[in-house]
Design an enzyme around this catalytic site. Sequence first.
Site, PDB file in Angstrom:
ATOM      1  N   ARG A 221      45.879  36.676  28.119  1.00 13.62           N
ATOM      2  CA  ARG A 221      45.959  37.199  26.556  1.00 13.62           C
ATOM      3  C   ARG A 221      47.305  36.622  26.262  1.00 13.62           C
ATOM      4  NH1 ARG A 221      41.149  37.475  26.545  1.00 13.62           N
ATOM      5  NH2 ARG A 221      39.879  39.116  25.843  1.00 13.62           N
ATOM      6  N   HIS A 269      42.158  28.653  23.442  1.00 16.52           N
ATOM      7  CA  HIS A 269      41.606  29.847  24.161  1.00 16.52           C
ATOM      8  C   HIS A 269      39.955  29.174  24.500  1.00 16.52           C
ATOM      9  CE1 HIS A 269      41.027  34.255  23.998  1.00 16.52           C
ATOM     10  NE2 HIS A 269      40.415  33.871  25.092  1.00 16.52           N
TER      11      HIS A 269
HETATM   12  P1  NAP Z   1      39.028  42.311  36.114  1.00 15.93           P
HETATM   13  O1  NAP Z   1      38.046  42.198  36.809  1.00 15.93           O
HETATM   14  O2  NAP Z   1      39.209  43.580  35.318  1.00 15.93           O
HETATM   15  O3  NAP Z   1      40.425  42.250  37.026  1.00 15.93           O
HETATM   16  C1  NAP Z   1      41.716  42.788  36.619  1.00 15.93           C
HETATM   17  C2  NAP Z   1      42.509  42.426  37.613  1.00 15.93           C
HETATM   18  O4  NAP Z   1      43.811  42.616  37.326  1.00 15.93           O
HETATM   19  C3  NAP Z   1      42.458  43.485  39.036  1.00 15.93           C
HETATM   20  O5  NAP Z   1      42.630  42.704  40.200  1.00 15.93           O
HETATM   21  C4  NAP Z   1      43.352  44.595  38.695  1.00 15.93           C
HETATM   22  O6  NAP Z   1      43.805  45.206  39.776  1.00 15.93           O
HETATM   23  C5  NAP Z   1      44.564  43.943  38.262  1.00 15.93           C
HETATM   24  N1  NAP Z   1      45.634  44.733  37.212  1.00 15.93           N
HETATM   25  C6  NAP Z   1      45.193  45.268  36.045  1.00 15.93           C
HETATM   26  N2  NAP Z   1      46.340  45.915  35.832  1.00 15.93           N
HETATM   27  C7  NAP Z   1      47.175  45.821  36.620  1.00 15.93           C
HETATM   28  C8  NAP Z   1      48.594  45.982  36.632  1.00 15.93           C
HETATM   29  N3  NAP Z   1      49.276  46.840  36.070  1.00 15.93           N
HETATM   30  N4  NAP Z   1      49.413  45.561  37.873  1.00 15.93           N
HETATM   31  C9  NAP Z   1      48.861  44.800  38.641  1.00 15.93           C
HETATM   32  N5  NAP Z   1      47.576  44.180  38.670  1.00 15.93           N
HETATM   33  C10 NAP Z   1      46.677  44.767  37.761  1.00 15.93           C
HETATM   34  O7  NAP Z   1      39.325  41.363  35.085  1.00 15.93           O
HETATM   35  P2  NAP Z   1      38.697  39.666  34.934  1.00 15.93           P
HETATM   36  O8  NAP Z   1      37.432  39.675  34.638  1.00 15.93           O
HETATM   37  O9  NAP Z   1      39.308  39.099  36.064  1.00 15.93           O
HETATM   38  O10 NAP Z   1      39.552  39.289  33.665  1.00 15.93           O
HETATM   39  C11 NAP Z   1      41.140  39.168  33.472  1.00 15.93           C
HETATM   40  C12 NAP Z   1      41.527  38.971  32.056  1.00 15.93           C
HETATM   41  O11 NAP Z   1      41.194  37.449  31.627  1.00 15.93           O
HETATM   42  C13 NAP Z   1      40.567  39.521  30.918  1.00 15.93           C
HETATM   43  O12 NAP Z   1      41.044  40.962  30.657  1.00 15.93           O
HETATM   44  C14 NAP Z   1      40.704  38.930  29.960  1.00 15.93           C
HETATM   45  O13 NAP Z   1      41.801  39.276  28.962  1.00 15.93           O
HETATM   46  C15 NAP Z   1      41.289  37.504  30.427  1.00 15.93           C
HETATM   47  N6  NAP Z   1      40.132  36.355  29.984  1.00 15.93           N
HETATM   48  C16 NAP Z   1      40.529  35.290  29.393  1.00 15.93           C
HETATM   49  C17 NAP Z   1      39.501  34.097  28.879  1.00 15.93           C
HETATM   50  C18 NAP Z   1      40.073  33.057  28.435  1.00 15.93           C
HETATM   51  O14 NAP Z   1      39.030  32.099  28.047  1.00 15.93           O
HETATM   52  N7  NAP Z   1      41.172  32.672  28.026  1.00 15.93           N
HETATM   53  C19 NAP Z   1      38.291  34.422  29.554  1.00 15.93           C
HETATM   54  C20 NAP Z   1      37.841  35.787  29.971  1.00 15.93           C
HETATM   55  C21 NAP Z   1      38.742  36.447  30.444  1.00 15.93           C
HETATM   56  P3  NAP Z   1      42.964  46.074  40.741  1.00 15.93           P
HETATM   57  O15 NAP Z   1      42.095  45.194  41.316  1.00 15.93           O
HETATM   58  O16 NAP Z   1      43.745  46.819  41.534  1.00 15.93           O
HETATM   59  O17 NAP Z   1      42.121  47.054  39.926  1.00 15.93           O
HETATM   60  C1  GLV Z   2      37.890  35.927  26.516  1.00 14.03           C
HETATM   61  O1  GLV Z   2      39.031  35.779  26.226  1.00 14.03           O
HETATM   62  C2  GLV Z   2      37.180  37.022  27.207  1.00 14.03           C
HETATM   63  O2  GLV Z   2      37.956  38.136  27.234  1.00 14.03           O
HETATM   64  O3  GLV Z   2      36.087  37.128  27.637  1.00 14.03           O
END
Ligand code: NAP
Ligand code: GLV
Length: 306
Positions: A221, A269
């Site tokens: 983000r 994005h």
């Molecule tokens: P997720 O499965 O919820 O994983 C989040 C990870 O971040 C987990 O390993 C978590 O730790 C860690 N985390 C959270 N808070 C933390 C902190 N304070 N300190 C250290 N580690 C922390 O999320 P995801 O599906 O991988 O997605 C991640 C993010 O990518 C989304 O929230 C979104 O903003 C972004 N995204 C962007 C796009 C794009 O097109 N640019 C697309 C999709 C998603 P734990 O494992 O210990 O809980």
């Molecule tokens: C895109 O940014 C998502 O959070 O899926």
Amino acid sequence: MHITFCCTDTKPEPWIEGLRAALPDAALSVWQPGTPAADYAVVWAPPQEFLDQQPEIKALFNIGAGVDALLKCRLPPQARVVRLDDAGMSVQMAEYVCHAVIRHFREFDGYEADVKQGRWSYRKPRSRADCAVGVMGLGVLGARVARALQVFEFPVNGWSRSPKSIDGVRGFSGSGGFHDFLAASRVLVNLLPLTSDTQDILNRDTLSRLQPGGYVINVARGAHLVEDDLLALLDAGHLAGATLDVFRTEPLPAGHPFWTHPRITLTPHTSARTLRDESIAQIAGKIRALEQGEPIAGIVDPVRGY
Ligand code: NAP
Ligand code: GLV
């Protein structure tokens, strides 16, 4: 069962068609003021008015992985918030990040510039051992990215809130492990959710702790990154460059310095897009499971913020 669709900037018809095919017994609607309250909703950045009209809703299915925008709203207290759980996103994220890391590591931008000048020239091969990649966030997307980077034999560090064990990834966790994680990394990939703990986490202090010649890839983000701090560290030479897919204001405003910065590569994005068919199949499967009282994956903890 009534399922309503309330997604800003998303054409509803193909979603309704897909949901109808997957859940033929459900009543489907595209929400507008006055639409009867629903049992389930498929949402992206819904207006507060919609949420205030859902006294019975069982679950809000966010058609993205990140729920930061939804969690800013006042939610119906009984509603579960359900994120997209991969649904074809992690492979896209892995290819985007590997592409960005390899492009930087192999200096392909430099070669492209040389070729445009008609110049046949070589650059000294870099040491892979000196190009450790640190992945912030080892969730659905970060873990996949960390594994994909290992295929190219980059040393990979990972940082998460709770300790994680991924084969071949040097794990760091919690605020206690953060500075060591940064100091061990030259390329930094951000895949954290946006929460009160992670906003502005890419700033002058943290980015200065990367190894000299650091490279930043922000695919999570825009509000994770303090933009002026990135520019200052690029100008000071501590950072070699950045690939940015997300921005504090989207679309990136005209005239923003990132548009023309010679060492910033940007995309609009698009690193991991929501794939409609995969998402509909996942949401329909979860609705069926919930109706049968079965557990589902991807329920967001609103206190934790992801
Ligand atoms: P997720 O499965 O919820 O994983 C989040 C990870 O971040 C987990 O390993 C978590 O730790 C860690 N985390 C959270 N808070 C933390 C902190 N304070 N300190 C250290 N580690 C922390 O999320 P995801 O599906 O991988 O997605 C991640 C993010 O990518 C989304 O929230 C979104 O903003 C972004 N995204 C962007 C796009 C794009 O097109 N640019 C697309 C999709 C998603 P734990 O494992 O210990 O809980
Ligand atoms: C895109 O940014 C998502 O959070 O899926």
